[in-house]
Design an enzyme around this catalytic site. Sequence first.
Site, mmCIF file in Angstrom:
data_model
loop_
_atom_site.group_PDB
_atom_site.id
_atom_site.type_symbol
_atom_site.label_atom_id
_atom_site.label_comp_id
_atom_site.label_asym_id
_atom_site.label_seq_id
_atom_site.Cartn_x
_atom_site.Cartn_y
_atom_site.Cartn_z
ATOM 1 N N ASN A 62 -10.574 -4.860 1.053
ATOM 2 C CA ASN A 62 -11.130 -4.200 2.104
ATOM 3 C C ASN A 62 -12.381 -4.564 2.823
ATOM 4 O O ASN A 62 -13.263 -4.988 1.984
ATOM 5 C CB ASN A 62 -11.119 -2.599 1.490
ATOM 6 C CG ASN A 62 -12.184 -2.220 0.660
ATOM 7 O OD1 ASN A 62 -12.069 -3.210 -0.320
ATOM 8 N ND2 ASN A 62 -12.788 -1.235 0.642
ATOM 9 N N GLU A 64 -15.279 -3.184 5.496
ATOM 10 C CA GLU A 64 -15.533 -2.158 6.206
ATOM 11 C C GLU A 64 -16.591 -2.509 7.374
ATOM 12 O O GLU A 64 -16.970 -3.552 7.558
ATOM 13 C CB GLU A 64 -16.263 -1.202 5.151
ATOM 14 C CG GLU A 64 -15.386 -0.605 4.066
ATOM 15 C CD GLU A 64 -15.899 0.279 3.208
ATOM 16 O OE1 GLU A 64 -17.354 0.382 3.251
ATOM 17 O OE2 GLU A 64 -15.205 0.826 2.420
ATOM 18 N N CYS A 73 -8.000 -1.721 5.509
ATOM 19 C CA CYS A 73 -7.678 -1.841 4.023
ATOM 20 C C CYS A 73 -7.399 -3.056 3.536
ATOM 21 O O CYS A 73 -6.922 -4.035 4.263
ATOM 22 C CB CYS A 73 -6.504 -0.777 3.713
ATOM 23 S SG CYS A 73 -6.962 0.763 4.486
ATOM 24 N N GLU A 75 -4.783 -3.905 1.891
ATOM 25 C CA GLU A 75 -3.404 -4.223 1.966
ATOM 26 C C GLU A 75 -3.057 -5.003 3.424
ATOM 27 O O GLU A 75 -2.332 -5.843 3.199
ATOM 28 C CB GLU A 75 -2.407 -2.963 1.505
ATOM 29 C CG GLU A 75 -2.788 -2.410 0.347
ATOM 30 C CD GLU A 75 -3.733 -1.417 0.141
ATOM 31 O OE1 GLU A 75 -4.938 -1.659 0.866
ATOM 32 O OE2 GLU A 75 -3.517 -0.440 -0.422
ATOM 33 N N CYS A 112 -2.513 3.684 1.516
ATOM 34 C CA CYS A 112 -2.718 4.621 2.498
ATOM 35 C C CYS A 112 -1.866 4.699 3.410
ATOM 36 O O CYS A 112 -1.041 3.696 3.424
ATOM 37 C CB CYS A 112 -4.265 4.605 3.257
ATOM 38 S SG CYS A 112 -4.130 3.312 4.561
ATOM 39 N N CYS A 115 -1.153 1.737 5.545
ATOM 40 C CA CYS A 115 -0.726 0.698 4.923
ATOM 41 C C CYS A 115 0.776 0.791 4.511
ATOM 42 O O CYS A 115 1.473 -0.194 4.677
ATOM 43 C CB CYS A 115 -1.545 0.271 3.611
ATOM 44 S SG CYS A 115 -3.196 -0.288 4.155
HETATM 45 N N1 THU Z 1 -8.719 1.453 1.093
HETATM 46 C C1 THU Z 1 -8.014 0.277 0.952
HETATM 47 O O1 THU Z 1 -8.262 -0.989 0.979
HETATM 48 N N2 THU Z 1 -6.900 0.504 0.554
HETATM 49 C C2 THU Z 1 -6.407 1.566 0.290
HETATM 50 O O2 THU Z 1 -5.044 1.863 -0.190
HETATM 51 C C3 THU Z 1 -6.813 2.886 0.278
HETATM 52 C C4 THU Z 1 -8.415 2.542 0.883
HETATM 53 C C5 THU Z 1 -10.168 1.293 1.337
HETATM 54 C C6 THU Z 1 -10.489 1.764 2.828
HETATM 55 C C7 THU Z 1 -12.216 1.754 2.698
HETATM 56 O O3 THU Z 1 -12.775 0.690 2.838
HETATM 57 C C8 THU Z 1 -12.146 2.206 1.268
HETATM 58 O O4 THU Z 1 -11.117 1.728 0.579
HETATM 59 C C9 THU Z 1 -12.405 3.636 1.103
HETATM 60 O O5 THU Z 1 -11.589 4.424 1.519
#
Ligand code: THU
Length: 165
Positions: A62, A64, A73, A75, A112, A115
Amino acid sequence: MQKKEIKLEFEEFENETELTPEDRNLLIKALESAARSYAPYSEFHVGAAVLLENGEVICGSNQENAAYPSGLCAERVALFYANSQYPGVAVKAMAITAKADHFVMARPITPCGSCRQVIAETENRQQSKIKLIMQGESGPVHVMDGIKNLLPFTFYEKQLQKTKK
Ligand code: THU
């Protein structure tokens, strides 16, 4: 009126030692990738590793941003990179894992909604299912044969195809 039910299926393994060497290796790659995430805001590090049918493994974590919605994310980072590097090469499996700075993620992480939609599009494009292998930083592992088990009633691109006259 008729009541209908949908059956979702997944396998639960007590921990990663019960997995096949291929799946276990993919999880290790996902965990290594989580360590390379850029997550100063959530302090939640997600890693994904994608196994392609040509044997390549593509990792993502991930990423940000101070403008929160601009982040992505793990994925989708992995799947978009895989398809931009190897268009037309099918994705066989994806391992996903997560490690939090302030608590122990001891249950499997699940992708999520956005994704899930991207995984569904990938399956639809390649016309084959993606094996999903999910774990926290430790503990049980959930394995699913395809995104249908996480996203029933999927919206497919077919519904957008225009008919030529
Ligand atoms: N996140 C992911 O990378 N994958 C997921 O399946 C759930 C959430 C990340 C997004 C954000 O950077 C952090 O996790 C918190 O939500």
